[in-house]
Design an enzyme around this catalytic site. Sequence first.
Site, PDB file in Angstrom:
ATOM      1  N   LYS A  51      34.600 -26.913  37.869  1.00  0.00           N
ATOM      2  CA  LYS A  51      35.289 -25.840  38.598  1.00  0.00           C
ATOM      3  C   LYS A  51      36.721 -25.661  38.075  1.00  0.00           C
ATOM      4  CE  LYS A  51      32.490 -26.659  42.689  1.00  0.00           C
ATOM      5  NZ  LYS A  51      32.354 -27.478  43.903  1.00  0.00           N
ATOM      6  N   GLY A 102      27.253 -25.249  50.966  1.00  0.00           N
ATOM      7  CA  GLY A 102      26.313 -24.949  52.046  1.00  0.00           C
ATOM      8  C   GLY A 102      25.555 -23.679  51.707  1.00  0.00           C
TER       9      GLY A 102
HETATM   10  N1  NAP Z   1      24.086 -26.061  47.669  1.00  0.00           N
HETATM   11  C1  NAP Z   1      25.347 -25.676  47.710  1.00  0.00           C
HETATM   12  O1  NAP Z   1      26.039 -25.844  48.706  1.00  0.00           O
HETATM   13  C2  NAP Z   1      25.960 -24.986  46.512  1.00  0.00           C
HETATM   14  C3  NAP Z   1      27.294 -24.543  46.584  1.00  0.00           C
HETATM   15  C4  NAP Z   1      27.850 -23.870  45.484  1.00  0.00           C
HETATM   16  C5  NAP Z   1      27.091 -23.693  44.344  1.00  0.00           C
HETATM   17  N2  NAP Z   1      25.820 -24.181  44.289  1.00  0.00           N
HETATM   18  C6  NAP Z   1      25.061 -23.981  43.063  1.00  0.00           C
HETATM   19  O2  NAP Z   1      23.939 -23.182  43.353  1.00  0.00           O
HETATM   20  C7  NAP Z   1      22.863 -23.567  42.500  1.00  0.00           C
HETATM   21  C8  NAP Z   1      21.640 -23.902  43.355  1.00  0.00           C
HETATM   22  O3  NAP Z   1      21.957 -24.951  44.216  1.00  0.00           O
HETATM   23  P1  NAP Z   1      20.957 -25.362  45.420  1.00  0.00           P
HETATM   24  O4  NAP Z   1      21.721 -26.331  46.255  1.00  0.00           O
HETATM   25  O5  NAP Z   1      20.373 -24.163  46.072  1.00  0.00           O
HETATM   26  O6  NAP Z   1      19.813 -26.144  44.606  1.00  0.00           O
HETATM   27  P2  NAP Z   1      18.384 -26.613  45.143  1.00  0.00           P
HETATM   28  O7  NAP Z   1      18.337 -26.629  46.626  1.00  0.00           O
HETATM   29  O8  NAP Z   1      18.053 -27.862  44.411  1.00  0.00           O
HETATM   30  O9  NAP Z   1      17.393 -25.447  44.636  1.00  0.00           O
HETATM   31  C9  NAP Z   1      17.107 -25.279  43.282  1.00  0.00           C
HETATM   32  C10 NAP Z   1      15.994 -24.245  43.155  1.00  0.00           C
HETATM   33  O10 NAP Z   1      15.717 -24.055  41.772  1.00  0.00           O
HETATM   34  C11 NAP Z   1      14.321 -24.167  41.546  1.00  0.00           C
HETATM   35  N3  NAP Z   1      14.079 -24.701  40.217  1.00  0.00           N
HETATM   36  C12 NAP Z   1      14.498 -25.879  39.712  1.00  0.00           C
HETATM   37  N4  NAP Z   1      14.073 -26.017  38.422  1.00  0.00           N
HETATM   38  C13 NAP Z   1      13.377 -24.881  38.133  1.00  0.00           C
HETATM   39  C14 NAP Z   1      12.665 -24.423  36.993  1.00  0.00           C
HETATM   40  N5  NAP Z   1      12.633 -25.162  35.890  1.00  0.00           N
HETATM   41  N6  NAP Z   1      12.083 -23.217  37.055  1.00  0.00           N
HETATM   42  C15 NAP Z   1      12.136 -22.458  38.174  1.00  0.00           C
HETATM   43  N7  NAP Z   1      12.798 -22.844  39.300  1.00  0.00           N
HETATM   44  C16 NAP Z   1      13.397 -24.044  39.263  1.00  0.00           C
HETATM   45  C17 NAP Z   1      13.805 -25.093  42.616  1.00  0.00           C
HETATM   46  O11 NAP Z   1      12.420 -24.840  42.797  1.00  0.00           O
HETATM   47  P3  NAP Z   1      11.580 -25.605  43.952  1.00  0.00           P
HETATM   48  O12 NAP Z   1      12.094 -25.006  45.243  1.00  0.00           O
HETATM   49  O13 NAP Z   1      10.184 -25.227  43.684  1.00  0.00           O
HETATM   50  O14 NAP Z   1      11.889 -27.031  43.789  1.00  0.00           O
HETATM   51  C18 NAP Z   1      14.676 -24.665  43.802  1.00  0.00           C
HETATM   52  O15 NAP Z   1      14.112 -23.560  44.463  1.00  0.00           O
HETATM   53  C19 NAP Z   1      23.402 -24.716  41.632  1.00  0.00           C
HETATM   54  O16 NAP Z   1      23.917 -24.194  40.437  1.00  0.00           O
HETATM   55  C20 NAP Z   1      24.523 -25.267  42.477  1.00  0.00           C
HETATM   56  O17 NAP Z   1      25.502 -25.924  41.682  1.00  0.00           O
HETATM   57  C21 NAP Z   1      25.233 -24.813  45.338  1.00  0.00           C
END
Ligand code: NAP
Length: 440
Positions: free
Chosen positions: A207, A309
Amino acid sequence: MTSPVRLALLGCGTVGQEVVRLLHEQSADLAARVGAPLEIAGIAVRRLGRDRGDLPVDESLFTTDALGLIKRDDVDVVVEVVGGIEPARGWLVEALRAGKSVVTANKALLAEDGVALHEAAAEGGGDLYYEASVAGAIPLLRPLRESLHGDRINRVTGIVNGTTNFILSAMDATGAGFAEALEEATALGYAEADPTADVEGFDAAAKAAILASLAFHTRVGAADVHREGITEVTAADMASAQAMGCTIKLLCIAARGVDSTGRETVSVRVHPAMIPRSHPLASVGDAFNAVFVEADAAGQLMFYGRGAGGAPTASAVLGDVVAVSRNRLAGVRAASESAYADLSVRPMGEALTRYHVSLDVADRPGVLAAVAGVFARHDVSIATVRQGSAGGAPGRDGDAELVIVTHVAPDAALAATVGELRGLDIVRSVTSVLRVEGGA
Ligand SMILES: NC(=O)c1ccc[n+]([C@@H]2O[C@H](COP(=O)([O-])OP(=O)(O)OC[C@H]3O[C@@H](n4cnc5c(N)ncnc54)[C@H](OP(=O)(O)O)[C@@H]3O)[C@@H](O)[C@H]2O)c1
């Protein structure tokens, strides 16, 4: 009505599911704001059978073929909320080169290879937006990228990782050690099962690279950021900070500077630091994020809110989706990456910092002078010295505690000073070494 803007959603986890919900719940308002309905063309995931609750979306939209989805002619905007470097990089480069607009929350990818993404966007003529990649819901990148473009930013200081802020806030409030506070963060869902990216500062460093690039119109990558995590911060460090009217935060600091040849530079670092309780960032507690921006004309600005979140992050994602969709309908694209300044990155050793050093020393005449001599040899000027009661194991002559706070000096000189102190006979142990920021 105008034909819909069609979205390919890559990822349907914590953030993706909230994106789907908000698109559904606010569809009429979003259509009015964009000037056309927003429609999901498909959702790429890893596991088709995964339980995603009662998502308001047709099951037939799910696919495991992300690339196939991106390449479809009826997809205008690709929203990537998968994370990681590959395969996300390949997908987004493909989408951008094909002229699609991309919205991503992927800080790791932007910090690792933002250049490739910006080049692909320029080649294809679509937009690349990534507000959610830094500080979740907090509108921060758009202000840096647009609102402050008439000003000159000199310094950005932020708390950009909620997990570490929760841990340090707990240590401050309860006197707990790092391991105990991490356990609490994990139990409450603020830390992942593998917390390495957060507690070792990798997430904050990514970041910091994004913030520095935007603030100073230059290219800064993750490898340019000096990074230290919070795993070495002890309960005793926190107690020392408290004794000085300070607390400890994991800070990301990006600052302009000038090197010995007079050339403008940028230094970007992530490390724990003591800050006075009167500093606006000191009161940022729990898992909240805040970023303090100092600019020539605007003065001091502070951005504060939820840095992570599902719903808060989805709010930032959808703001970008609306912006890029409107641009597409208007046949325009946002200003491309601004990296004209091309500043060199200053090594950490040249960064100007202050140190707080606690020592257990032999309690006998001449010790203070010897210790002060080490600082003087490295050209580090001492701001304050406090002598406390014996803190360590009893020594031959009894021990005393010395707490020294320095004036600003190059980081390398301060590190060399601490190194030499560790080798002195009269120094039983160096009990705490912390950088000090923000006027403490
Ligand atoms: N969570 C937060 O609070 C937050 C905050 C800011 C930024 N972010 C960013 O947002 C992004 C997502 O975070 P998240 O927390 O939502 O992650 P997450 O809950 O782990 O979800 C990841 C998603 O990507 C899918 N996925 C993973 N590998 C894949 C592949 N090879 N092909 C197709 N789909 C695939 C997964 O599929 P399945 O559902 O089938 O496993 C899941 O739906 C990241 O870059 C993270 O750094 C997150």
